[in-house]
Design an enzyme around this catalytic site. Structure first.
Site, PDB file in Angstrom:
ATOM      1  N   GLY A  46       0.816  -1.210   0.000  1.00 35.89           N
ATOM      2  CA  GLY A  46       0.000   0.000   0.000  1.00 35.89           C
ATOM      3  C   GLY A  46       0.848   1.257   0.000  1.00 35.89           C
ATOM      4  N   GLY A  50      -0.319   4.436   0.311  1.00 33.62           N
ATOM      5  CA  GLY A  50      -1.078   5.573   0.837  1.00 33.62           C
ATOM      6  C   GLY A  50      -0.252   6.300   1.894  1.00 33.62           C
ATOM      7  N   PHE A  51      -0.930   7.047   2.759  1.00 29.79           N
ATOM      8  CA  PHE A  51      -0.228   7.821   3.780  1.00 29.79           C
ATOM      9  C   PHE A  51       0.582   6.918   4.712  1.00 29.79           C
ATOM     10  CE2 PHE A  51      -3.643  10.819   2.694  1.00 29.79           C
ATOM     11  CZ  PHE A  51      -2.865  11.928   2.437  1.00 29.79           C
ATOM     12  N   GLY A  52      -0.016   5.777   5.139  1.00 30.52           N
ATOM     13  CA  GLY A  52       0.649   4.881   6.077  1.00 30.52           C
ATOM     14  C   GLY A  52       1.867   4.215   5.453  1.00 30.52           C
ATOM     15  N   VAL A  61      -1.802  -7.367  -4.367  1.00 27.52           N
ATOM     16  CA  VAL A  61      -1.561  -8.483  -3.458  1.00 27.52           C
ATOM     17  C   VAL A  61      -2.836  -9.314  -3.340  1.00 27.52           C
ATOM     18  CG1 VAL A  61      -1.163  -9.062  -1.034  1.00 27.52           C
ATOM     19  CG2 VAL A  61       0.305  -7.400  -2.192  1.00 27.52           C
ATOM     20  N   GLU A  72     -17.955  17.827   2.619  1.00 32.30           N
ATOM     21  CA  GLU A  72     -17.029  18.656   1.853  1.00 32.30           C
ATOM     22  C   GLU A  72     -17.423  18.691   0.384  1.00 32.30           C
ATOM     23  OE1 GLU A  72     -12.918  18.580   4.331  1.00 32.30           O
ATOM     24  OE2 GLU A  72     -13.266  16.815   3.085  1.00 32.30           O
ATOM     25  N   ASP A 103      -6.071   2.626   8.100  1.00 37.37           N
ATOM     26  CA  ASP A 103      -7.488   2.265   8.074  1.00 37.37           C
ATOM     27  C   ASP A 103      -7.712   0.767   8.202  1.00 37.37           C
ATOM     28  OD1 ASP A 103      -7.843   4.903   7.637  1.00 37.37           O
ATOM     29  OD2 ASP A 103      -8.658   4.721   5.612  1.00 37.37           O
ATOM     30  N   ALA A 139      -5.865  10.285   7.808  1.00 33.12           N
ATOM     31  CA  ALA A 139      -4.489  10.264   7.306  1.00 33.12           C
ATOM     32  C   ALA A 139      -3.462  10.394   8.431  1.00 33.12           C
ATOM     33  CB  ALA A 139      -4.301  11.392   6.286  1.00 33.12           C
ATOM     34  N   GLN A 140      -3.749  11.263   9.401  1.00 37.77           N
ATOM     35  CA  GLN A 140      -2.777  11.495  10.475  1.00 37.77           C
ATOM     36  C   GLN A 140      -2.484  10.223  11.254  1.00 37.77           C
ATOM     37  OE1 GLN A 140      -0.717  13.696  11.445  1.00 37.77           O
ATOM     38  NE2 GLN A 140      -1.232  15.286   9.964  1.00 37.77           N
TER      39      GLN A 140
END
Lengths: 407, 407
Positions: B26, B28-30, B94, B190, B319, B334-335
């Site tokens: 992955g 992403g952010f992580g 994967v 949003e 997540d 995200a944080q």
């Protein structure tokens, strides 16, 4: 003229007033310049285009080589013409023209051949790529005319590097890293240079198993020169610079075969998984729609006022038109299209105002340019539009410079 | 461990040295935060992602509402990790994990279930949208998780306006100009605000027959609050502001049916040609791959060091992980993912260096934010990443700010 059908696309109320109507087909450089010239005209202007965006075609190759994003290369037509209160934009495809009834036929999302009446018609439908009778090449060698083309080619190029990175077979890997451009006109030359710079800068450090700088970039043309229509000194300079960038150039040999495995030309074979067609152009079917006389390339022969012989209310401009100036045909470049669009729009505006017709159209050559790699413009003279564009590009704020104000 | 197969994706030479290997699934952010933390580690790092780009997911709704271009919202993973000489990026999907043999199975363009060995594994596979058992909704109400999703939704919204402009049937025109968002979490709120601003500003003067500002924007949620997970004061403020923007809000009613003609909820029917799913999320199948214990939502229950019980070499973050802090589950933002990625990377680096394990993971809350229309941030506290982003956005030069340096 079938008013019921017309209503379905134009709205009955809008035809009640007898304001003359100008229909412009095509939202490229020519069509937009015509619409701009008609902004204050006492007319209803309808601009019809297949998409809802104008594309800055001369730099499409930059999208294909990941230099610029699609949104940096296109602008919504509705946005450009926002302040034109007399102008309506229709997203649809024109399928024909009835010169006697004075209407064009339009297909949109769920209707076919809807007639749209005109009092004046401006055809600015541009070109598609021509495979010179080898339409079977298209499947393996996509061309570069629309934004969708450019995005597809960009994805194809990036995928080739991703696949090569994961590939163990050395032969397959080499074929994936071989890029062949067929056609060494401005698009082919600029794209070859941009691709060479791209693999040596942006991609240089991105992969671990392959070396993007080892990618082979091949440029093929049937003529004996790159940039054949340019001055010989420019053509030579471009060729030298391409060689310095590592581009492999094969001239004087026509392509005989293209398939999923590569290209054959002059008895020679180059294995490649990415072949891109940057060669010939074919005009839109405007000539057929009008039943008008065309030149060898299929472009409509227009009179010196850009109108079609026998129909002073129909103008054909830009790449779709064939017009000689000083014994030579005008080139299919944006500047010609813009100046012709401006002329046709002004011509109609004057006629609506009861003024006499302007002098015959004359193209003022502001220079031609091909960009061969970063910061290497080959310029005969400063070309305002391009220069503005480049200035803007560096500041990353050029989208608004897509206006046609330099004409 | 089948070395022949592994070679085909990793290359035999690379396994000769016995450098420990960390596989991150992955980008992403992580996953990126983990790769960053491992930059100087004495390990070979392999990051596997389905695409070759990182997406700034919290602002995907801005692509869907034409505020930002896809390229402004994404960045090539290879580019972000360019300077990580120990890191290799593989574009592939994967399909499973073998905990005993310590390998993940990867599908790429032309191979299936290729085993890739790991010494340490970090799963950061994120979420997809959940239709709460109503997968038949997906066809009519696309969700918003990937860049491709966002572009598809953007095109759907823009097409609705184009079709409405050409439509004469008043009822159909109204349905085309009705936009329903299902789910009033941050994405739904949003997006509703952005859409309301979009039709009132950008599109306002673009059409001649329809009035984009008359578009009906409907936000539906089964819960009694918008932004249910936020503080009540923020939730109330957001609701009031949405109403001021003209967004129609229906709360406390679950959606019963979605089809090509509209939405049914709480016995009520709204006809709409554009329904967008901004509700629930479902974790990736990481729990199934591991055969690990999951929470009700399907997220893998991890220990306080983010490892999976019984497998100190496997970490699950972002997540995909379920972890309580102070008696409450950590949110899927995200944080959290970035801080967890950083922690897992650091943990592995320390262990490889023979140092003792760090203290248990603890999330430091920098604040949460939802942007409700232009210049209306609801911020509990300054969130560095977002703020940097916004600052960058105004100057149009923020792409480089996608780095994760604020963690």
């Amino acid at each position: 003229m079938n008013d019921a059908n017309l209503n379905s696309i134009n709205g009955a109320d809008e035809r009640k007033s007898k304001t003359p109507r100008v229909v412009i087909v095509g939202g490229g450089f020519g069509g937009l310049a015509a619409a701009k010239a008609l902004r204050k005209a006492p007319a209803q202007v309808i601009l019809i285009d297949r998409t809802n965006h104008h594309v800055f075609q001369p730099l499409l190759y930059q999208v294909a080589t990941s230099v610029l994003a699609p949104s940096q290369m296109s602008s919504p037509i509705r946005g450009i013409l926002r302040k034109h209160k007399n102008t309506m934009v229709i997203m649809g495809e024109v399928s024909g023209v009835d010169k006697e009834q004075r209407c064009v036929f339009v297909n949109d999302a769920d209707r076919q051949h809807v007639p749209v009446h005109y009092d004046y018609l401006i055809l600015a439908t541009g070109v598609r790529h021509s495979y010179f009778g080898h339409n079977e090449f298209e499947k393996f060698a996509p061309g570069l005319k629309s934004l969708a083309d450019a995005v597809a080619i960009r994805n194809k190029i990036l995928s080739a590097f991703e696949l090569a990175e994961a590939e163990d077979n050395v032969d397959l890997r080499r074929d994936l890293l071989t890029f062949v451009l067929v056609g060494a006109g401005p698009t082919g030359v600029e794209m070859a240079a941009a691709l060479a710079v791209f693999v040596r800068t942006t991609l240089r450090s991105d992969f671990r198993r392959i070396d993007p700088t080892s990618a082979r970039i091949v440029l093929i043309d049937a003529s004996r020169k790159v940039l054949g229509t340019f001055a010989p000194s420019l053509s030579d300079a471009a060729e030298q610079h391409l060689q310095k960038l590592g581009v492999e150039i094969h001239l004087g040999q026509a392509v005989e075969k293209i398939d999923s495995e590569g290209v054959t030309f002059g008895g020679q074979r180059i294995a490649s998984k990415t072949v891109i067609w940057t060669a010939g152009v074919a005009p839109s079917p405007a000539g057929k729609w009008l039943g008008a006389e065309t030149d060898r390339a299929g472009r409509v022969r227009v009179q010196s006022d850009l109108s079609v012989p026998g129909h002073s209310e129909i103008f054909v401009i830009g790449d779709t038109a064939s017009l000689d100036q000083d014994g030579k045909p005008l080139a299919g470049v944006a500047q010609v299209a813009m100046q012709q669009g401006h002329y046709a729009g002004k011509f109609i505006r004057r006629r609506l105002a009861g003024k006499k017709s302007p002098k015959p159209f004359r193209y003022f050559d502001k220079g031609t340019m091909a960009v061969v790699g970063k910061g290497y413009p080959l310029s005969k003279a400063a070309n305002c539009t391009y220069m503005a564009f480049w200035r803007g590009w560096r500041g990353l704020s050029f989208t608004s410079l897509f206006c046609l104000s330099s004409v």
